[in-house]
Design a protein around this motif. Structure first.
Motif, PDB file in Angstrom:
ATOM      1  N   ALA A   1      36.446  43.218  48.368  1.00  0.00           N
ATOM      2  CA  ALA A   1      35.332  43.358  47.419  1.00  0.00           C
ATOM      3  C   ALA A   1      35.738  44.243  46.247  1.00  0.00           C
ATOM      4  CB  ALA A   1      34.103  43.929  48.125  1.00  0.00           C
ATOM      5  N   TYR A   2      36.500  45.293  46.522  1.00  0.00           N
ATOM      6  CA  TYR A   2      36.943  46.184  45.454  1.00  0.00           C
ATOM      7  C   TYR A   2      37.820  45.434  44.452  1.00  0.00           C
ATOM      8  CZ  TYR A   2      39.197  50.026  42.984  1.00  0.00           C
ATOM      9  OH  TYR A   2      39.666  50.851  42.000  1.00  0.00           O
ATOM     10  N   SER A   3      38.813  44.703  44.962  1.00  0.00           N
ATOM     11  CA  SER A   3      39.718  44.009  44.036  1.00  0.00           C
ATOM     12  C   SER A   3      38.988  42.902  43.276  1.00  0.00           C
ATOM     13  CB  SER A   3      40.931  43.454  44.782  1.00  0.00           C
ATOM     14  OG  SER A   3      40.542  42.520  45.764  1.00  0.00           O
ATOM     15  N   THR A   4      38.046  42.222  43.929  1.00  0.00           N
ATOM     16  CA  THR A   4      37.279  41.176  43.254  1.00  0.00           C
ATOM     17  C   THR A   4      36.368  41.773  42.182  1.00  0.00           C
ATOM     18  OG1 THR A   4      37.337  39.816  45.249  1.00  0.00           O
ATOM     19  CG2 THR A   4      35.667  39.260  43.605  1.00  0.00           C
ATOM     20  N   ALA A   5      35.656  42.842  42.534  1.00  0.00           N
ATOM     21  CA  ALA A   5      34.761  43.493  41.561  1.00  0.00           C
ATOM     22  C   ALA A   5      35.559  44.059  40.392  1.00  0.00           C
ATOM     23  CB  ALA A   5      33.962  44.602  42.244  1.00  0.00           C
ATOM     24  N   LYS A   6      36.700  44.644  40.686  1.00  0.00           N
ATOM     25  CA  LYS A   6      37.532  45.218  39.629  1.00  0.00           C
ATOM     26  C   LYS A   6      37.999  44.128  38.657  1.00  0.00           C
ATOM     27  CE  LYS A   6      41.801  47.737  39.013  1.00  0.00           C
ATOM     28  NZ  LYS A   6      43.031  48.111  39.666  1.00  0.00           N
ATOM     29  N   GLU A   7      38.386  42.993  39.201  1.00  0.00           N
ATOM     30  CA  GLU A   7      38.819  41.885  38.351  1.00  0.00           C
ATOM     31  C   GLU A   7      37.675  41.419  37.444  1.00  0.00           C
ATOM     32  OE1 GLU A   7      40.495  37.298  38.695  1.00  0.00           O
ATOM     33  OE2 GLU A   7      39.831  38.363  40.485  1.00  0.00           O
ATOM     34  N   LYS A   8      36.485  41.276  38.001  1.00  0.00           N
ATOM     35  CA  LYS A   8      35.325  40.817  37.217  1.00  0.00           C
ATOM     36  C   LYS A   8      34.924  41.864  36.172  1.00  0.00           C
ATOM     37  CE  LYS A   8      34.421  37.155  39.879  1.00  0.00           C
ATOM     38  NZ  LYS A   8      35.153  35.972  39.591  1.00  0.00           N
ATOM     39  N   LEU A   9      34.891  43.138  36.572  1.00  0.00           N
ATOM     40  CA  LEU A   9      34.463  44.194  35.650  1.00  0.00           C
ATOM     41  C   LEU A   9      35.486  44.450  34.549  1.00  0.00           C
ATOM     42  CD1 LEU A   9      32.846  46.685  38.180  1.00  0.00           C
ATOM     43  CD2 LEU A   9      31.664  45.326  36.454  1.00  0.00           C
ATOM     44  N   ASN A  10      36.755  44.197  34.814  1.00  0.00           N
ATOM     45  CA  ASN A  10      37.778  44.345  33.772  1.00  0.00           C
ATOM     46  C   ASN A  10      37.524  43.391  32.610  1.00  0.00           C
ATOM     47  OD1 ASN A  10      39.400  46.490  34.557  1.00  0.00           O
ATOM     48  ND2 ASN A  10      40.695  45.209  35.856  1.00  0.00           N
ATOM     49  N   GLY A  11      36.844  42.273  32.875  1.00  0.00           N
ATOM     50  CA  GLY A  11      36.509  41.325  31.815  1.00  0.00           C
ATOM     51  C   GLY A  11      35.281  41.734  31.023  1.00  0.00           C
ATOM     52  N   VAL A  12      34.476  42.649  31.588  1.00  0.00           N
ATOM     53  CA  VAL A  12      33.232  43.062  30.938  1.00  0.00           C
ATOM     54  C   VAL A  12      33.367  44.439  30.284  1.00  0.00           C
ATOM     55  CG1 VAL A  12      30.781  43.565  31.345  1.00  0.00           C
ATOM     56  CG2 VAL A  12      31.883  41.715  32.604  1.00  0.00           C
ATOM     57  N   LEU A  13      33.987  45.367  30.994  1.00  0.00           N
ATOM     58  CA  LEU A  13      34.161  46.737  30.510  1.00  0.00           C
ATOM     59  C   LEU A  13      35.601  46.948  30.050  1.00  0.00           C
ATOM     60  CD1 LEU A  13      32.248  48.537  33.409  1.00  0.00           C
ATOM     61  CD2 LEU A  13      31.367  48.060  31.132  1.00  0.00           C
TER      62      LEU A  13
END
Length: 151
Positions: free
Chosen positions: A101-113
């Motif tokens: 979940a951490y790596s998935t969330a980090k990947e998604k948030l890197n595109g937003v923030l």
């Protein structure tokens, strides 16, 4: 991030969590016993004074080492691993879910923030922690009840 990376994170988290659970299980048992409201650990240590009538000597609750000694003396070394089964059933999926979940969330948030910023890491960790705790909470309840069961 590829599906292979997610699987690697799942496996690494599960293995790391399993080893950590085995190594720290005796400390978990002592911690759980000390945190419980049970006084069974030191009730046998209370002595009655009969000099001028009957009174009970006051004792402070035991510390971790005293608790460890009492568990070993009264229940044996095997009891220090009480609750390990549910702990292993819970920790491997919990850590695996957390890492994935951490790596998935980090990947998604890197595109937003801003990529790899403090906010991305903190939000990813929070989301991963929430996901892992929510998914495995019933297992921790069973583990705690087994650790409190002094036979």
């Amino acid at each position: 991030m590829s599906q292979r990376d997610t699987l690697v994170h799942l496996f690494a988290g599960g293995c790391g969590g399993t080893v950590g659970a085995i190594v720290t299980c005796p400390l978990e048992v002592v911690k759980t016993r000390l945190q419980s409201s049970s006084i069974t650990l030191y009730v046998s240590e209370v002595q009655l004074n009969t000099v001028n009538g009957t009174s009970v000597a006051r004792m402070s609750p035991p510390g971790p080492l005293h608790c460890l000694k009492l568990i070993l003396k009264k229940e044996g070394a095997r009891s220090l691993f009480r609750g390990l089964g549910p702990n292993l059933v819970g920790v491997a999926p919990s850590r695996a879910i957390y890492f994935a979940a951490y790596s998935t969330a980090k990947e998604k948030l890197n595109g937003v923030l801003e990529p790899d910023s403090t906010q991305v890491h903190m939000l990813s960790a929070g989301m991963a922690g929430f996901t892992a705790i929510t998914a495995t909470n019933p297992i921790w309840l069973i583990k705690t009840r087994l650790q409190l069961d002094a036979r």
